[in-house]
Design a protein around this motif. Sequence first.
Motif, PDB file in Angstrom:
ATOM      1  N   ASP A   1     -46.079  72.363 -40.565  1.00 29.94           N
ATOM      2  CA  ASP A   1     -45.806  71.765 -39.261  1.00 29.94           C
ATOM      3  C   ASP A   1     -44.539  70.915 -39.294  1.00 29.94           C
ATOM      4  O   ASP A   1     -43.732  70.944 -38.359  1.00 29.94           O
ATOM      5  CB  ASP A   1     -46.992  70.909 -38.812  1.00 29.94           C
ATOM      6  CG  ASP A   1     -48.243  71.738 -38.569  1.00 29.94           C
ATOM      7  OD1 ASP A   1     -48.104  72.930 -38.222  1.00 29.94           O
ATOM      8  OD2 ASP A   1     -49.350  71.195 -38.727  1.00 29.94           O
TER       9      ASP A   1
ATOM     10  N   LEU B   1     -45.602  75.769 -32.588  1.00 32.85           N
ATOM     11  CA  LEU B   1     -46.192  74.574 -33.182  1.00 32.85           C
ATOM     12  C   LEU B   1     -47.191  73.926 -32.234  1.00 32.85           C
ATOM     13  O   LEU B   1     -48.317  73.590 -32.633  1.00 32.85           O
ATOM     14  CB  LEU B   1     -45.076  73.580 -33.529  1.00 32.85           C
ATOM     15  CG  LEU B   1     -45.527  72.187 -33.983  1.00 32.85           C
ATOM     16  CD1 LEU B   1     -46.295  72.264 -35.299  1.00 32.85           C
ATOM     17  CD2 LEU B   1     -44.316  71.261 -34.118  1.00 32.85           C
TER      18      LEU B   1
ATOM     19  N   HIS C   1     -51.539  73.438 -32.147  1.00 32.00           N
ATOM     20  CA  HIS C   1     -52.186  72.127 -32.028  1.00 32.00           C
ATOM     21  C   HIS C   1     -52.575  71.853 -30.574  1.00 32.00           C
ATOM     22  O   HIS C   1     -52.522  70.710 -30.123  1.00 32.00           O
ATOM     23  CB  HIS C   1     -51.238  71.034 -32.533  1.00 32.00           C
ATOM     24  CG  HIS C   1     -50.982  71.090 -34.000  1.00 32.00           C
ATOM     25  ND1 HIS C   1     -51.784  70.459 -34.930  1.00 32.00           N
ATOM     26  CD2 HIS C   1     -50.005  71.722 -34.712  1.00 32.00           C
ATOM     27  CE1 HIS C   1     -51.309  70.687 -36.147  1.00 32.00           C
ATOM     28  NE2 HIS C   1     -50.245  71.451 -36.039  1.00 32.00           N
TER      29      HIS C   1
END
Length: 221
Positions: free
Chosen positions: A59, A98, A102
């Motif tokens: 990440d 990304l 999440h």
Amino acid sequence: MVQRALIEQRPWLLASLVAGIGYYFIAQTALPDIYEWTIKGAGAAFLAIYALTRHQGRDTRQIAAVMACGALGDVLIELNLIWGALAFLVGHLIAIQLYLRHRRTVLGRSQKLVCLAFLVLIPLIAFLIPADRSAAPGIALYAAGLGAMTATAWSSTFSRYRVGIGAVLFAVSDLLIFSRMGPLENSAIPGLLIWPLYYFGQFLICIGVVGELKKRTSVSP
């Protein structure tokens, strides 16, 4: 005390602030282009280094890549608008991946509407802005990526007060760039606002993602 802690613990973040704020005051001065462009690109480049030195993992490498694409775009846009846009678009695509990884599992109705607004209104406004209608489709295509980046940042588990707002600032900055091709062509407003909105948008995104990742690592068993 705070300044000393920033210098000792986060020197790359401080370097980014110096470059980012400094560029605002030296832009369009008699400074040779090569130095001006170097300072401009350094703001986001130092954010990329800051991310890599503060935390490790996939990440972190992704958000560092986003900042690196921003730094490249900052320089390329001075040479060719399309080249710069392509560099930023690659950064948006990396950021979208990304943020989707999440994403929040539960999103309220009002927040869903906000995200939908980002997805639809950002490219729509971008399409309507340019006076040269032949440029509108290409601008809208780029803005579709910008809108998706903003929406996914807002709906991610990262802080909305940092990452979410940072993405919104970035989007507003880009819309102001496009406004120079239309209603604000002769206005001083874009020149005053584009860089601070963009830079501090990137700054908030970077520290928001890195800070959250670091916090999650520190509390994990």
